[in-house]
Motif scaffolding. Structure first.
Motif, PDB file in Angstrom:
ATOM      1  N   ASN A 238       0.688  -1.091   0.090  1.00 37.63           N
ATOM      2  CA  ASN A 238      -0.073   0.099   0.180  1.00 37.63           C
ATOM      3  C   ASN A 238       0.824   1.230  -0.035  1.00 37.63           C
ATOM      4  O   ASN A 238       1.388   1.636   0.981  1.00 37.63           O
ATOM      5  N   SER A 239       1.091   1.644  -1.130  1.00 36.95           N
ATOM      6  CA  SER A 239       2.083   3.077  -1.313  1.00 36.95           C
ATOM      7  C   SER A 239       1.443   3.786  -2.482  1.00 36.95           C
ATOM      8  O   SER A 239       1.924   3.710  -3.711  1.00 36.95           O
ATOM      9  N   ARG A 240       0.542   4.554  -2.091  1.00 35.57           N
ATOM     10  CA  ARG A 240      -0.361   5.574  -3.116  1.00 35.57           C
ATOM     11  C   ARG A 240      -0.017   6.966  -2.919  1.00 35.57           C
ATOM     12  O   ARG A 240      -0.321   7.350  -1.614  1.00 35.57           O
ATOM     13  N   LEU A 241       0.280   7.685  -3.711  1.00 35.39           N
ATOM     14  CA  LEU A 241       0.329   9.076  -3.712  1.00 35.39           C
ATOM     15  C   LEU A 241      -1.074   9.503  -3.047  1.00 35.39           C
ATOM     16  O   LEU A 241      -1.930   9.181  -3.763  1.00 35.39           O
ATOM     17  N   ASP A 242      -1.079  10.480  -2.057  1.00 34.81           N
ATOM     18  CA  ASP A 242      -2.529  10.794  -1.656  1.00 34.81           C
ATOM     19  C   ASP A 242      -2.911  11.768  -2.787  1.00 34.81           C
ATOM     20  O   ASP A 242      -2.260  12.824  -3.421  1.00 34.81           O
ATOM     21  N   GLU A 243      -4.280  11.902  -2.835  1.00 32.50           N
ATOM     22  CA  GLU A 243      -5.019  12.858  -3.768  1.00 32.50           C
ATOM     23  C   GLU A 243      -4.624  14.416  -3.275  1.00 32.50           C
ATOM     24  O   GLU A 243      -4.224  15.004  -4.075  1.00 32.50           O
ATOM     25  N   ILE A 244      -4.910  14.612  -2.056  1.00 30.87           N
ATOM     26  CA  ILE A 244      -4.375  15.919  -1.628  1.00 30.87           C
ATOM     27  C   ILE A 244      -3.080  16.473  -1.910  1.00 30.87           C
ATOM     28  O   ILE A 244      -2.626  17.445  -2.418  1.00 30.87           O
ATOM     29  N   GLN A 245      -1.891  15.604  -1.659  1.00 31.95           N
ATOM     30  CA  GLN A 245      -0.549  15.914  -2.064  1.00 31.95           C
ATOM     31  C   GLN A 245      -0.452  16.112  -3.389  1.00 31.95           C
ATOM     32  O   GLN A 245       0.346  17.038  -3.890  1.00 31.95           O
TER      33      GLN A 245
END
Length: 373
Positions: A238-245
């Protein structure tokens, strides 16, 4: 106090755009792997000049996922050796270990701090399958020589570009495309840690590549090994770029080249105006191959100088105080000796440098350094 890096001041200039992005984020109600991530991936791939960008949780994960995807594709096998600089942040080596590969450390070129290509060939064994050059402090490693060695020995080259967003490979042929960090090898790992030249407001990272198969697997690996929800093809993470970032990074990306140029201007001032013979200045060829994520000087009296600067209201940091092969976490490397790396770690000191430093602050840093005895 002149801060080493005034993140509040850097991000304050984007506050209105951040607020708008945050409101849009809340209004949409989609928080994971949505349109913001897709948009930034497209934008950053275009910026780097690559076919693919895959947003992930941080820079360490970016490198680990490249290695794991290469193993899935059969380009690497667990237990293979990866050549890596001895003079680097420990994350470069942790990524190799976390992918069940074996790091082989190589000394740096002392003036540039980057891996010394002349020492790579002698470190190659039948088990060597990849090279991980690190663009340390924002300066590109010697891509031409490293890639030639890799081609000769059939090795993968994977860039640790965590500190080199926007660094440009010098090109004397105007007919050839301009190449940037992230587009100089098989794949590259980036960090968007808040202090980076392109920094998020939390942890974030990305992978760039032109290899379709590698990108496809990494898109899956970052999301539990799944392309379709609840259908898992690989043992993923589980290593996903956050939407807000991702949305914040999209705000800052168009300003990156301008801010890198400001960093280079400050560096040129330091290089031309710091004249204290007790201080060794970094190598810089004047090109855009360096984005000066850090401006790192050396002195044999590092701790004394850091204390003196602090007493005069100038904050500095040490990148890095302990070489990886001396870290408690890596006892399997403690028997190794790297005199150049160890010397560098005992002498380096990072001066304030950022796109929001004022001319008066730069004047003061130079004056105080030149007065030190």
């Amino acid at each position: 106090m002149i801060k080493f890096l005034d993140l509040h001041k850097i991000n304050l200039q984007y506050e209105e755009a951040f607020q708008e992005k945050f409101k849009s984020f809340l209004d949409k109600g989609w928080y994971i792997l949505g349109d913001n991530v897709k948009a930034f991936e497209k934008e950053f791939a275009a910026y780097c000049g690559t076919k693919h960008c895959i947003g992930v949780g941080n820079g360490l994960d970016a490198l680990v996922l490249i290695f794991k995807a290469a193993i899935h594709l059969g380009k690497l096998q667990k237990g293979d050796e990866v050549i890596v600089p001895a003079n680097t942040y420990i994350a470069s080596i942790l990524a190799i270990l976390q992918a069940d590969l074996v790091p082989v450390l190589v000394e740096p070129n002392e003036p540039t701090f980057n891996i010394d290509p002349t020492k790579i060939q002698q470190a190659i064994t039948p088990k060597t399958k990849a090279i991980l050059p690190v663009h340390l402090y924002g300066q590109l490693a010697d891509r031409e020589t490293i890639n030639a060695i890799a081609k000769k020995n059939n090795l993968l080259v994977i860039e640790d570009a965590a500190q080199a967003h926007g660094a440009i490979l010098p090109n004397s042929n105007s007919h050839l495309p301009t190449l940037k960090s992230g587009n100089l090898s098989y794949a590259a790992g980036f960090s968007f840690y808040p202090g980076k030249n392109l920094g998020a407001l939390g942890d974030a990272g990305a992978i760039t590549t032109n290899d379709d198969e590698l990108a496809e697997i990494i898109f899956s690996l970052r999301n539990y090994g799944s392309e379709t929800k609840y259908h898992n093809d690989f043992i993923g993470v589980n290593s996903r770029l956050d939407e807000i970032q991702a949305s914040f990074l999209s705000v800052k990306l168009p300003h990156l080249d301008k801010e890198n140029a400001i960093r280079r201007t400050i560096a040129k001032r330091y290089l031309s105006e710091i004249t204290n013979s007790e201080i060794f200045l970094p190598f810089y060829d004047g090109s855009e191959n360096h984005v000066f994520h850090l401006f790192v000087i050396r002195t044999k009296k590092r701790d004394e100088l850091q204390q003196y600067l602090s007493e005069n209201g100038i904050q500095t940091l040490i990148h890095y105080p302990i070489p990886p092969h001396k870290q408690k976490a890596l006892p399997q490397l403690h028997h190794l000796s790297f005199p150049i790396t160890e010397k560098i770690h005992n002498e380096v000191l990072s001066l304030p440098i950022s796109p929001v430093m004022t001319a008066e602050e730069i004047d003061f840093v130079v004056k105080i350094l030149n007065q030190w005895t």
